[in-house]
Design a protein around this motif. Structure first.
Motif, PDB file in Angstrom:
ATOM      1  N   PHE A   1       0.818  -1.216   0.000  1.00  0.00           N
ATOM      2  CA  PHE A   1       0.000   0.000   0.000  1.00  0.00           C
ATOM      3  C   PHE A   1       0.852   1.266   0.000  1.00  0.00           C
ATOM      4  N   LEU A   2       2.142   1.121   0.288  1.00  0.00           N
ATOM      5  CA  LEU A   2       3.073   2.253   0.243  1.00  0.00           C
ATOM      6  C   LEU A   2       3.986   2.106  -0.958  1.00  0.00           C
ATOM      7  N   SER A   3       3.387   1.880  -2.096  1.00  0.00           N
ATOM      8  CA  SER A   3       4.116   1.707  -3.349  1.00  0.00           C
ATOM      9  C   SER A   3       3.163   2.030  -4.498  1.00  0.00           C
TER      10      SER A   3
ATOM     11  N   TRP B   1       6.909  11.368  -0.843  1.00  0.00           N
ATOM     12  CA  TRP B   1       8.224  10.940  -0.378  1.00  0.00           C
ATOM     13  C   TRP B   1       8.141   9.657   0.444  1.00  0.00           C
ATOM     14  N   VAL B   2       6.950   9.405   1.048  1.00  0.00           N
ATOM     15  CA  VAL B   2       6.774   8.186   1.846  1.00  0.00           C
ATOM     16  C   VAL B   2       6.921   6.943   0.974  1.00  0.00           C
ATOM     17  N   LEU B   3       6.503   7.037  -0.283  1.00  0.00           N
ATOM     18  CA  LEU B   3       6.596   5.891  -1.185  1.00  0.00           C
ATOM     19  C   LEU B   3       8.041   5.427  -1.359  1.00  0.00           C
ATOM     20  N   TRP B   4       8.988   6.350  -1.285  1.00  0.00           N
ATOM     21  CA  TRP B   4      10.390   5.992  -1.503  1.00  0.00           C
ATOM     22  C   TRP B   4      11.008   5.294  -0.303  1.00  0.00           C
ATOM     23  N   LEU B   5      10.257   5.234   0.813  1.00  0.00           N
ATOM     24  CA  LEU B   5      10.716   4.423   1.945  1.00  0.00           C
ATOM     25  C   LEU B   5      10.528   2.944   1.678  1.00  0.00           C
ATOM     26  N   ASN B   6       9.696   2.630   0.692  1.00  0.00           N
ATOM     27  CA  ASN B   6       9.544   1.242   0.254  1.00  0.00           C
ATOM     28  C   ASN B   6      10.638   0.948  -0.767  1.00  0.00           C
ATOM     29  N   PRO B   7      11.510  -0.034  -0.513  1.00  0.00           N
ATOM     30  CA  PRO B   7      12.618  -0.278  -1.448  1.00  0.00           C
ATOM     31  C   PRO B   7      12.177  -0.635  -2.849  1.00  0.00           C
ATOM     32  N   MET B   8      10.965  -1.153  -3.024  1.00  0.00           N
ATOM     33  CA  MET B   8      10.533  -1.589  -4.342  1.00  0.00           C
ATOM     34  C   MET B   8       9.931  -0.473  -5.188  1.00  0.00           C
ATOM     35  N   THR B   9       9.719   0.712  -4.622  1.00  0.00           N
ATOM     36  CA  THR B   9       9.129   1.806  -5.402  1.00  0.00           C
ATOM     37  C   THR B   9       9.965   2.130  -6.631  1.00  0.00           C
ATOM     38  N   ALA B  10      11.273   2.255  -6.454  1.00  0.00           N
ATOM     39  CA  ALA B  10      12.144   2.582  -7.586  1.00  0.00           C
ATOM     40  C   ALA B  10      12.073   1.511  -8.659  1.00  0.00           C
ATOM     41  N   TRP B  11      12.035   0.266  -8.239  1.00  0.00           N
ATOM     42  CA  TRP B  11      11.990  -0.833  -9.211  1.00  0.00           C
ATOM     43  C   TRP B  11      10.637  -0.896  -9.916  1.00  0.00           C
ATOM     44  N   VAL B  12       9.553  -0.727  -9.184  1.00  0.00           N
ATOM     45  CA  VAL B  12       8.227  -0.780  -9.798  1.00  0.00           C
ATOM     46  C   VAL B  12       8.075   0.316 -10.846  1.00  0.00           C
ATOM     47  N   LEU B  13       8.521   1.513 -10.531  1.00  0.00           N
ATOM     48  CA  LEU B  13       8.453   2.608 -11.502  1.00  0.00           C
ATOM     49  C   LEU B  13       9.290   2.297 -12.739  1.00  0.00           C
ATOM     50  N   ALA B  14      10.438   1.659 -12.526  1.00  0.00           N
ATOM     51  CA  ALA B  14      11.287   1.293 -13.666  1.00  0.00           C
ATOM     52  C   ALA B  14      10.596   0.256 -14.542  1.00  0.00           C
ATOM     53  N   TYR B  15       9.999  -0.752 -13.926  1.00  0.00           N
ATOM     54  CA  TYR B  15       9.275  -1.766 -14.701  1.00  0.00           C
ATOM     55  C   TYR B  15       8.105  -1.136 -15.462  1.00  0.00           C
ATOM     56  N   GLN B  16       7.404  -0.229 -14.835  1.00  0.00           N
ATOM     57  CA  GLN B  16       6.269   0.420 -15.496  1.00  0.00           C
ATOM     58  C   GLN B  16       6.730   1.231 -16.701  1.00  0.00           C
ATOM     59  N   ASN B  17       7.834   1.953 -16.558  1.00  0.00           N
ATOM     60  CA  ASN B  17       8.351   2.717 -17.688  1.00  0.00           C
ATOM     61  C   ASN B  17       8.733   1.817 -18.855  1.00  0.00           C
TER      62      ASN B  17
ATOM     63  N   TRP C   1      12.869   4.505 -21.062  1.00  0.00           N
ATOM     64  CA  TRP C   1      13.939   4.200 -20.119  1.00  0.00           C
ATOM     65  C   TRP C   1      13.487   4.564 -18.705  1.00  0.00           C
ATOM     66  N   PRO C   2      13.923   3.839 -17.710  1.00  0.00           N
ATOM     67  CA  PRO C   2      13.611   4.237 -16.334  1.00  0.00           C
ATOM     68  C   PRO C   2      14.097   5.660 -16.067  1.00  0.00           C
ATOM     69  N   SER C   3      13.322   6.396 -15.282  1.00  0.00           N
ATOM     70  CA  SER C   3      13.668   7.776 -14.980  1.00  0.00           C
ATOM     71  C   SER C   3      14.924   7.843 -14.111  1.00  0.00           C
ATOM     72  N   TRP C   4      15.534   9.021 -14.062  1.00  0.00           N
ATOM     73  CA  TRP C   4      16.717   9.168 -13.222  1.00  0.00           C
ATOM     74  C   TRP C   4      16.368   8.984 -11.749  1.00  0.00           C
ATOM     75  N   GLN C   5      15.119   9.307 -11.373  1.00  0.00           N
ATOM     76  CA  GLN C   5      14.712   9.077  -9.982  1.00  0.00           C
ATOM     77  C   GLN C   5      14.723   7.583  -9.656  1.00  0.00           C
ATOM     78  N   SER C   6      14.303   6.751 -10.612  1.00  0.00           N
ATOM     79  CA  SER C   6      14.317   5.311 -10.387  1.00  0.00           C
ATOM     80  C   SER C   6      15.745   4.791 -10.249  1.00  0.00           C
ATOM     81  N   TRP C   7      16.635   5.227 -11.164  1.00  0.00           N
ATOM     82  CA  TRP C   7      18.032   4.782 -11.078  1.00  0.00           C
ATOM     83  C   TRP C   7      18.661   5.231  -9.767  1.00  0.00           C
ATOM     84  N   LEU C   8      18.383   6.482  -9.378  1.00  0.00           N
ATOM     85  CA  LEU C   8      18.948   6.996  -8.127  1.00  0.00           C
ATOM     86  C   LEU C   8      18.392   6.244  -6.928  1.00  0.00           C
TER      87      LEU C   8
END
Length: 263
Positions: A188-190, A205-221, A228-235
């Motif tokens: 629920f926090l993703s 910003w709370v979503l980024w406390l979940n480690p999988m947020t960056a990966w999920v956004l990358a998969y969606q892109n 390409w995954p956004s720079w926020q996802s890579w970071l």
């Protein structure tokens, strides 16, 4: 950590056998055997598509990366299921192998790798199949070549987190229950069940406390948009990998001589 890496590499032949036996043991005694390992996530994907896209034909808003709800959910749910299985089983991997580690001078990292790599062997091929199934959405996009990198990075994250949590669980059994609770509410926090745009901007910003947020956004892109995954996802991915590695190092030093006694 480098000592564990060398040990795992030196015993890679044994590790392959352990991963295969781990997969076989999960459904031993069933008629379908190892086929059930892949059938369960495939049936889950089919259920999402059938219920949300075919039966109810639910749609998301224009700001979402995909209009069909089921199509959107599947992209985030498959890697999340892989994460939950790898972390959940990995957290208790040292406890489950305690009797083996007490009688044999095996590196503890093998027990964690066995569990996490078994989960990766199930879900990584499914993500590749998803990439093929989602090709009609954007054609053969060049960004698809980033998918193996994102999958490998997720697998590395699962190993680092599972190893650290497994050591904590060996010292304090409550860790297993805390991890189970965290995984149950983490979805629920993703941006898995809803696009990021639907989350209040002041609290994103709370979503980024979940480690999988960056990966999920990358998969969606990659899978939904062909971008390409956004720079926020890579970071975000780099930050979580670095943080997990830095936290694991002192745990390894602290447990090196006492882990077997904890087990």
């Amino acid at each position: 950590m480098w000592q564990d890496i060398r040990s795992a590499w030196d015993m890679r032949a044994l590790l392959r056998v352990m991963v295969w036996r781990e997969l076989a043991a999960r459904h031993s005694g069933t008629a379908g055997g190892i086929a059930w390992v892949y059938a369960q996530p495939l049936l889950t994907v089919a259920a999402y598509y059938l219920v949300f896209d075919v039966v109810f034909a639910m749609r998301l808003g224009d700001a979402a990366p995909a209009k069909a709800v089921g199509t959107y959910l599947i992209v985030g749910m498959v890697p999340w299921q892989a994460f939950c299985e790898g972390i959940g089983r990995g957290t208790s991997s040292l406890i489950d192998a305690g009797h083996l580690l007490q009688k044999n001078a095996l590196p503890p990292v093998l027990m964690v790798l066995r569990t996490v790599l078994a989960s990766g062997a199930v879900y990584a091929p499914l993500l590749v199949l998803l990439a093929l199934a989602y090709t009609p959405l954007h054609g053969v996009a060049l960004a698809t070549v980033a998918l193996p990198v994102v999958i490998a990075a997720q697998l590395l994250l699962m190993v680092l987190l599972a190893y650290g949590l497994a050591i904590l669980a060996a010292a304090l059994r409550d860790t297993v229950q805390l991890v189970t609770f965290g995984l149950s509410v983490g979805i629920f926090l993703s941006p898995i069940l809803f696009p990021v745009t639907l989350f209040p901007e002041a609290w994103r910003w709370v979503l980024w406390l979940n480690p999988m947020t960056a990966w999920v956004l990358a998969y969606q892109n990659i899978l939904l948009l062909g971008d390409w995954p956004s720079w926020q996802s890579w970071l975000g991915m780099a930050a979580w990998l670095a943080g997990a590695g830095l936290l694991l190092q002192p745990l390894l030093r602290r447990s090196r001589d006492e882990l077997v006694d904890w087990l």
